[in-house]
Scaffold this active site. Sequence first.
Site, PDB file in Angstrom:
ATOM      1  N   ASP A   1      14.701  -0.687   0.695  1.00 55.80           N
ATOM      2  CA  ASP A   1      15.566  -0.880   1.861  1.00 55.80           C
ATOM      3  C   ASP A   1      16.595  -1.944   1.460  1.00 55.80           C
ATOM      4  OD1 ASP A   1      16.413  -0.762   4.479  1.00 55.80           O
ATOM      5  OD2 ASP A   1      14.880  -2.099   5.232  1.00 55.80           O
TER       6      ASP A   1
ATOM      7  N   LYS B   1      17.246   3.689   0.500  1.00 55.87           N
ATOM      8  CA  LYS B   1      18.252   3.546   1.561  1.00 55.87           C
ATOM      9  C   LYS B   1      19.378   2.673   1.007  1.00 55.87           C
ATOM     10  CE  LYS B   1      15.064   3.578   5.498  1.00 55.87           C
ATOM     11  NZ  LYS B   1      14.510   2.763   6.603  1.00 55.87           N
TER      12      LYS B   1
ATOM     13  N   LYS C   1       0.815  -1.192   0.000  1.00 55.78           N
ATOM     14  CA  LYS C   1       0.000   0.000   0.000  1.00 55.78           C
ATOM     15  C   LYS C   1       0.866   1.266   0.000  1.00 55.78           C
ATOM     16  CE  LYS C   1      -2.353  -2.216   3.513  1.00 55.78           C
ATOM     17  NZ  LYS C   1      -3.086  -2.262   4.802  1.00 55.78           N
ATOM     18  N   GLY C   2       2.124   1.102   0.388  1.00 59.88           N
ATOM     19  CA  GLY C   2       2.976   2.258   0.643  1.00 59.88           C
ATOM     20  C   GLY C   2       3.134   3.220  -0.521  1.00 59.88           C
TER      21      GLY C   2
ATOM     22  N   GLU D   1       7.587   2.262  -6.403  1.00 60.79           N
ATOM     23  CA  GLU D   1       7.730   1.820  -5.013  1.00 60.79           C
ATOM     24  C   GLU D   1       7.927   3.043  -4.119  1.00 60.79           C
ATOM     25  OE1 GLU D   1       7.081   0.044  -2.668  1.00 60.79           O
ATOM     26  OE2 GLU D   1       8.307  -1.767  -2.707  1.00 60.79           O
ATOM     27  N   ASP D   2       7.555   2.904  -2.867  1.00 62.33           N
ATOM     28  CA  ASP D   2       7.723   4.021  -1.929  1.00 62.33           C
ATOM     29  C   ASP D   2       9.168   4.139  -1.463  1.00 62.33           C
ATOM     30  OD1 ASP D   2       7.539   1.604  -0.591  1.00 62.33           O
ATOM     31  OD2 ASP D   2       6.133   2.292   0.937  1.00 62.33           O
TER      32      ASP D   2
ATOM     33  N   PHE E   1      14.377   5.420  10.100  1.00 64.75           N
ATOM     34  CA  PHE E   1      13.019   4.950   9.858  1.00 64.75           C
ATOM     35  C   PHE E   1      12.098   6.144   9.630  1.00 64.75           C
ATOM     36  CE2 PHE E   1       8.815   3.311  10.645  1.00 64.75           C
ATOM     37  CZ  PHE E   1       8.869   2.068  10.043  1.00 64.75           C
TER      38      PHE E   1
HETATM   39  P1  IMP Z   1      12.993  -4.330   1.288  1.00 66.93           P
HETATM   40  O1  IMP Z   1      13.593  -3.384   0.272  1.00 66.93           O
HETATM   41  O2  IMP Z   1      12.602  -5.651   0.710  1.00 66.93           O
HETATM   42  O3  IMP Z   1      13.865  -4.479   2.487  1.00 66.93           O
HETATM   43  O4  IMP Z   1      11.640  -3.762   1.832  1.00 66.93           O
HETATM   44  C1  IMP Z   1      11.178  -2.504   1.519  1.00 66.93           C
HETATM   45  C2  IMP Z   1       9.887  -2.281   2.277  1.00 66.93           C
HETATM   46  O5  IMP Z   1      10.165  -2.177   3.679  1.00 66.93           O
HETATM   47  C3  IMP Z   1       9.256  -0.962   1.880  1.00 66.93           C
HETATM   48  O6  IMP Z   1       8.415  -1.087   0.770  1.00 66.93           O
HETATM   49  C4  IMP Z   1       8.527  -0.608   3.147  1.00 66.93           C
HETATM   50  O7  IMP Z   1       7.273  -1.262   3.177  1.00 66.93           O
HETATM   51  C5  IMP Z   1       9.397  -1.157   4.262  1.00 66.93           C
HETATM   52  N1  IMP Z   1      10.296  -0.104   4.798  1.00 66.93           N
HETATM   53  C6  IMP Z   1      11.622   0.014   4.604  1.00 66.93           C
HETATM   54  N2  IMP Z   1      12.121   1.091   5.227  1.00 66.93           N
HETATM   55  C7  IMP Z   1      11.062   1.689   5.833  1.00 66.93           C
HETATM   56  C8  IMP Z   1      10.931   2.895   6.634  1.00 66.93           C
HETATM   57  O8  IMP Z   1      11.872   3.642   6.910  1.00 66.93           O
HETATM   58  N3  IMP Z   1       9.662   3.184   7.057  1.00 66.93           N
HETATM   59  C9  IMP Z   1       8.588   2.384   6.773  1.00 66.93           C
HETATM   60  N4  IMP Z   1       8.670   1.278   6.019  1.00 66.93           N
HETATM   61  C10 IMP Z   1       9.899   0.925   5.564  1.00 66.93           C
HETATM   62 MG    MG Z   2       6.429  -0.990   0.125  1.00 69.61          MG
END
Ligand code: IMP
Ligand code: MG
Length: 176
Positions: free
Chosen positions: A102, A130, A42-43, A98-99, A151
């Site tokens: 990470d 990030k 949803k982000g 994507e929002d 965060f």
């Molecule tokens: P990854 O890249 O697979 O580790 O996951 C990314 C997801 O982790 C994002 O789409 C967010 O839903 C969540 N996420 C990563 N960093 C943050 C943050 O700083 N705040 C809130 N959600 C985050």
């Molecule tokens: Mg997301």
Amino acid sequence: MKNEITKVMFNEEQIADKVRELAKRIDDDYKEGTLLVVGVLKGASVFHSDLIRQIQRPVMIDFISASSYGMSSTSSGAVKIDKDLDYSIEGLDVLIVEDIIDTGLTLKYLLENMLARHPKSVEICTLLDKTARRKSDIDVKYVGFQILDEFIVGYGIDYAEKYRNLPFIGVPKNVD
Ligand code: IMP
Ligand code: MG
């Protein structure tokens, strides 16, 4: 809700400027063909809806929702699709919106999943990145802001489903 935010990282104006800049790049890069702009729920819903309205060329939109398996808050890389795309993407130019990226493990899975459906192309557009925490070697063409490992919430991004409706991006209190 706003008094639960310790610091504003990007205000509404900074976000709007960045969204326009990204939309301009997208318009410059996709001169022809059918562009399908896929929001990751949803982000990314807020960013997606602002971004498509700044893109001048015609677009189609769709949404996908994916989640990591397991209870861990740090993503393990095992991902499942909770809501799939409505249509076939075969032969289309696909832009995944994507929002925040990470570790990149969620997107790596989504990217491979999309490529298996034989689109003409797939690129990624993320509002926040990030980079320091990246664990996968995905190529992200459009990045709004590079941020440190802090965060953040707001502008669609949550902490325990809260703060998505903040119009800016900030750092919440009491999160660890
Ligand atoms: P990854 O890249 O697979 O580790 O996951 C990314 C997801 O982790 C994002 O789409 C967010 O839903 C969540 N996420 C990563 N960093 C943050 C943050 O700083 N705040 C809130 N959600 C985050
Ligand atoms: Mg997301």
